[in-house]
Design an enzyme around this catalytic site. Structure first.
Site, PDB file in Angstrom:
ATOM      1  N   SER A  99       9.571   2.451   6.912  1.00 57.79           N
ATOM      2  CA  SER A  99       8.516   2.879   5.995  1.00 57.79           C
ATOM      3  C   SER A  99       8.433   1.955   4.786  1.00 57.79           C
ATOM      4  O   SER A  99       7.335   1.591   4.346  1.00 57.79           O
ATOM      5  CB  SER A  99       8.761   4.322   5.521  1.00 57.79           C
ATOM      6  N   LEU A 248      -4.683   1.434   6.774  1.00 58.47           N
ATOM      7  CA  LEU A 248      -4.035   2.425   7.631  1.00 58.47           C
ATOM      8  C   LEU A 248      -3.979   1.963   9.081  1.00 58.47           C
ATOM      9  O   LEU A 248      -3.009   2.244   9.789  1.00 58.47           O
ATOM     10  CB  LEU A 248      -4.767   3.761   7.537  1.00 58.47           C
ATOM     11  N   GLU A 372       0.031   8.823   7.778  1.00 55.89           N
ATOM     12  CA  GLU A 372      -0.861   7.807   8.358  1.00 55.89           C
ATOM     13  C   GLU A 372      -1.778   8.418   9.423  1.00 55.89           C
ATOM     14  O   GLU A 372      -2.085   7.797  10.436  1.00 55.89           O
ATOM     15  CB  GLU A 372      -0.067   6.645   8.980  1.00 55.89           C
TER      16      GLU A 372
END
Length: 392
Positions: A99, A248, A372
């Site tokens: 992440s 994204l 996401e």
């Protein structure tokens, strides 16, 4: 009984033959770093709800931050399959590590590279690539998650600067960030991106505590109370939701690779344990129910690998659609969380212990299946692509 760290990955369909030597070298170098730097300390970090010290600079040293960013801006100029393989190896260590790299690469460096001015690229990208500067991404709000178009954060043109107000939440690395790429509405109601720097008056980043997931990662909010943002900090290259959604897409692509790493870690641990653990006088791996689980794990991992490899080829050719990326993200995260849960059962009571990775991966993946784009939203994206009818 001993737990052997993973030193090889399943390649049941000979996928390595489709990778370049550079791909395999990159994967091995990141795998070696995960073994030496992440694995010895990840359980303690997760147990204590603390981040790994100096993580971003270490990720920068191995080239894991913005690896596809052009060399002149501090990146390595690698292709999308290389990026995916890096994410896979990082998430084998922990979703928090992937992440951190994913946000820095896809949500901070990507928009600056794609939509920023030359001055912005030169100012921020080299330091972000080295991990000398930490970035965060502000899109999700307290009242708007799956519906970013309804965001309430806004800015006004005050002549010589912009005045930014609003709040973002569930932001990875917000308590640590030096800059934040923030998406807000202008006075016409159109979404634009602003680079907000720590130290700007009225900008605060309160931390989110008491998480049961991504415990080795810092999460928090971005709060803007009449923050004066210089006009040169506006991203000039995009207006509208296309900006944050393209970020994204890049992040979701990285996730689709990353979670394969978590699944592999659980699978290989379960295989090893099933050969060593004996019940009723023989290894539990000799029983049909355990072999069924292991066979299903390998099958699902192999399918996910093939899905990602072709998606990487499409990304390299600039042909990957948002709906294709959604399919991979949804399928692969669901695959990984199911393997984490089922492999935990193979280990019985030992599966809940910190010496083994299943519970940590399973808890982390509860976040990954939500952020996401949630699992259900990605299904609707695919449904829209099939029928042409928007079900949102």
């Amino acid at each position: 009984m001993s737990y052997y760290p993973l030193t090889s990955i399943p390649d049941y369909y000979g996928i390595d033959a489709l990778l370049t030597e550079e791909h395999k070298l990159i994967r091995q170098s990141v795998r070696d770093w995960v073994e030496s730097f992440v694995m010895p300390q990840i359980d303690q970090a997760a147990q204590n709800h603390t981040d790994i010290p100096n993580l971003m600079r270490e990720l920068g040293k191995i080239g894991a931050l913005g690896p596809y960013i052009p060399v002149q801006y501090g990146g390595s100029g690698l292709d999308q399959i290389s990026y995916g393989l890096i994410m896979q190896e990082l998430e084998r260590g922990d979703s928090a590590v992937r992440s951190a790299a994913s946000v820095q690469s896809s949500l901070v460096m990507f928009p600056i590279n794609e939509f920023g001015s030359e001055e912005q690229k030169m100012k921020y990208l080299p330091k972000l690539a080295a991990g000398e500067m930490i970035g965060s991404f502000g899109l999700t709000e307290p009242n708007h998650g799956s519906d970013p178009g309804s965001m309430e954060t806004y800015f006004k043109d005050m002549g010589d600067h912009y005045l930014l107000n609003g709040a973002k939440m569930w932001i990875t690395n917000s308590p640590l960030c030096d800059i934040a790429v923030v998406w807000a509405k202008n006075e016409e109601g159109k979404v634009q991106g602003l680079i907000v720097e720590r130290g700007m008056e009225g900008f605060t980043t309160p931390e989110t505590h008491n998480k049961w997931s991504l415990r080795a990662s810092k999460t928090g909010e971005l709060v803007f109370n009449n923050v004066k943002v210089p006009k040169e900090n506006l991203l000039p290259g995009v207006t509208g939701l296309k900006g944050p959604l393209s970020c994204l897409n890049s992040a979701r692509y990285g996730i689709s690779w990353g979670v394969i790493g978590a699944a592999i870690d659980c699978h290989c641990t379960a295989v090893q344990y099933s050969k060593e653990r004996k019940q009723f006088g023989k290894p539990i791996g000799s029983y049909q129910l355990q072999q069924k689980k292991l066979a299903e794990f390998l099958t699902e991992i192999t399918k996910a690998q093939l899905l990602c490899l072709q998606l990487g080829n499409l990304k390299n050719a600039h042909k990957a659609t948002p709906a294709q990326i959604s399919m991979a993200k949804r399928n692969n995260v669901h695959m990984a969380i199911e393997i984490a849960r089922e492999s935990r059962q193979i280990l019985g009571g030992m599966g809940i212990m910190g010496e083994f990775p299943m519970m940590r991966h399973a808890a982390n993946l509860e976040s990954v299946i939500t952020y996401e784009g949630t699992h259900d939203v990605h299904l609707l994206i695919t449904g829209l692509d099939i029928t042409g009818i928007n079900a949102f």
